[in-house]
Design a protein around this motif. Structure first.
Motif, PDB file in Angstrom:
ATOM      1  N   GLU A 167       0.811  -1.220   0.000  1.00 31.91           N
ATOM      2  CA  GLU A 167       0.000   0.000   0.000  1.00 31.91           C
ATOM      3  C   GLU A 167       0.843   1.268   0.000  1.00 31.91           C
ATOM      4  N   ASP A 168       2.007   1.223   0.639  1.00 29.94           N
ATOM      5  CA  ASP A 168       2.832   2.430   0.701  1.00 29.94           C
ATOM      6  C   ASP A 168       3.549   2.735  -0.619  1.00 29.94           C
ATOM      7  N   GLU A 169       3.451   1.831  -1.587  1.00 27.42           N
ATOM      8  CA  GLU A 169       4.059   2.092  -2.893  1.00 27.42           C
ATOM      9  C   GLU A 169       3.187   2.993  -3.758  1.00 27.42           C
ATOM     10  N   GLY A 170       1.927   3.096  -3.407  1.00 30.00           N
ATOM     11  CA  GLY A 170       1.029   3.941  -4.182  1.00 30.00           C
ATOM     12  C   GLY A 170      -0.241   3.206  -4.558  1.00 30.00           C
ATOM     13  N   ASP A 171      -1.168   3.951  -5.175  1.00 27.69           N
ATOM     14  CA  ASP A 171      -2.435   3.358  -5.603  1.00 27.69           C
ATOM     15  C   ASP A 171      -2.256   2.617  -6.919  1.00 27.69           C
ATOM     16  N   ILE A 172      -2.938   1.501  -7.048  1.00 24.16           N
ATOM     17  CA  ILE A 172      -2.845   0.685  -8.256  1.00 24.16           C
ATOM     18  C   ILE A 172      -3.727   1.287  -9.347  1.00 24.16           C
ATOM     19  N   ALA A 173      -3.137   1.493 -10.530  1.00 25.41           N
ATOM     20  CA  ALA A 173      -3.854   2.140 -11.624  1.00 25.41           C
ATOM     21  C   ALA A 173      -4.796   1.193 -12.348  1.00 25.41           C
ATOM     22  N   GLY A 174      -4.445  -0.076 -12.384  1.00 23.33           N
ATOM     23  CA  GLY A 174      -5.266  -1.053 -13.083  1.00 23.33           C
ATOM     24  C   GLY A 174      -4.804  -2.448 -12.706  1.00 23.33           C
TER      25      GLY A 174
END
Length: 204
Positions: A60-67
Motif C-alpha cells: 500500500e505504501d508504494e502507491g495506488d494501483i492504476a489497473g
C-alpha cells in the motif's frame, strides 16, 4: 506563463499552444472489460482502482494501483497511478510502472502505457482496448499497451481565474435581479396596493 506551464496540474498538459485535460475520465466505478479469454481487466484514470486488489505483490505504501487483471493466483497490477501526461506523436500518453512482479522475470514489474486518441465521434468516456502485450500473446504478460478513443483527449479550453470570476459575476447578477423582482413585486402589492399587471416592477 513560464510558471503556469512548468508545473502542470495532475492529468493535464499544455502542448503546442493547446490544453488537454483527462480529469473527466476519473470514475467512482472502474472501467471493466475482458481479455485473455475471459479474464477481467479493471482500470481507472488519474486515480487508483475502486476494485479491491487481491495478492498483487504491491504494498500500500508504494502507491495506488492504476489497473489490475484478475488471474488465477492473484491480481496482476499493471502499474502505480501516474498523473503526468506526455504528448507522443500527436497523441496523449500515460505511462504507469512498478506494478506486480512479473512471472519468470527477475526484478521486472508490471507496467502499461495508455494512448489516448482524440475522437469527437465518441461523446461518452469511450472504452480502453488492449492492442499489444509483452511477452506477446501470453496469459502472463508483463507490459500492456492500451488505446483509448474519447473526446476527452481532444484539446479543450482552460478554465482560469478570469473565466471563473466572469461566471461568478454572471451568477451574482442573476441572483440580484431575481431578488429585485421579488422585492419590487411585494412592495407593489403590500405598500402601493397594486393588482394585476401593475404588480410587475417598472425599471424606469
Amino acid at each position: 506563463a513560464v510558471f503556469a506551464y512548468a508545473d502542470e496540474k495532475p492529468c493535464t498538459l499544455h502542448s503546442g499552444g493547446k490544453y488537454y485535460d483527462l480529469t473527466p475520465l476519473k470514475s467512482s466505478k472502474d472501467y471493466q472489460f475482458e481479455i485473455d479469454a475471459g479474464r477481467k481487466f479493471y482500470l481507472n484514470v488519474c486515480k487508483g482502482v475502486a476494485t479491491d486488489p487481491w495478492n498483487t505483490g504491491v504494498s500500500e505504501d508504494e502507491g495506488d494501483i492504476a489497473g489490475l487483471i484478475r488471474r488465477d493466483h492473484g491480481d496482476f497490477a499493471i502499474g502505480i497511478v501516474n498523473t503526468t501526461l506526455e504528448m507522443v506523436e500527436g497523441g496523449l500518453m500515460l505511462r504507469q510502472s512498478n506494478g506486480s512482479p512479473c512471472k519468470d522475470m527477475d526484478n521486472v514489474r508490471g507496467s502499461s502505457s495508455i494512448r489516448f486518441i482524440c475522437d469527437t465521434s465518441v461523446f461518452a468516456a469511450g472504452n480502453p482496448v488492449v492492442i499489444d502485450t509483452f511477452p506477446p500473446n501470453s496469459e502472463d504478460a508483463c507490459h500492456y499497451e492500451l488505446e483509448w478513443r474519447t473526446h476527452f483527449a481532444c484539446p479543450t479550453g482552460e478554465r482560469g481565474v478570469l473565466s471563473g470570476l466572469f461566471v461568478s459575476c454572471i451568477i451574482t447578477a442573476m441572483i440580484l435581479f431575481m431578488l429585485y423582482m421579488v422585492a419590487s413585486t411585494l412592495y407593489n402589492y403590500f405598500v402601493l396596493r397594486l393588482r394585476g399587471p401593475q404588480l410587475l416592477p417598472k425599471f424606469t
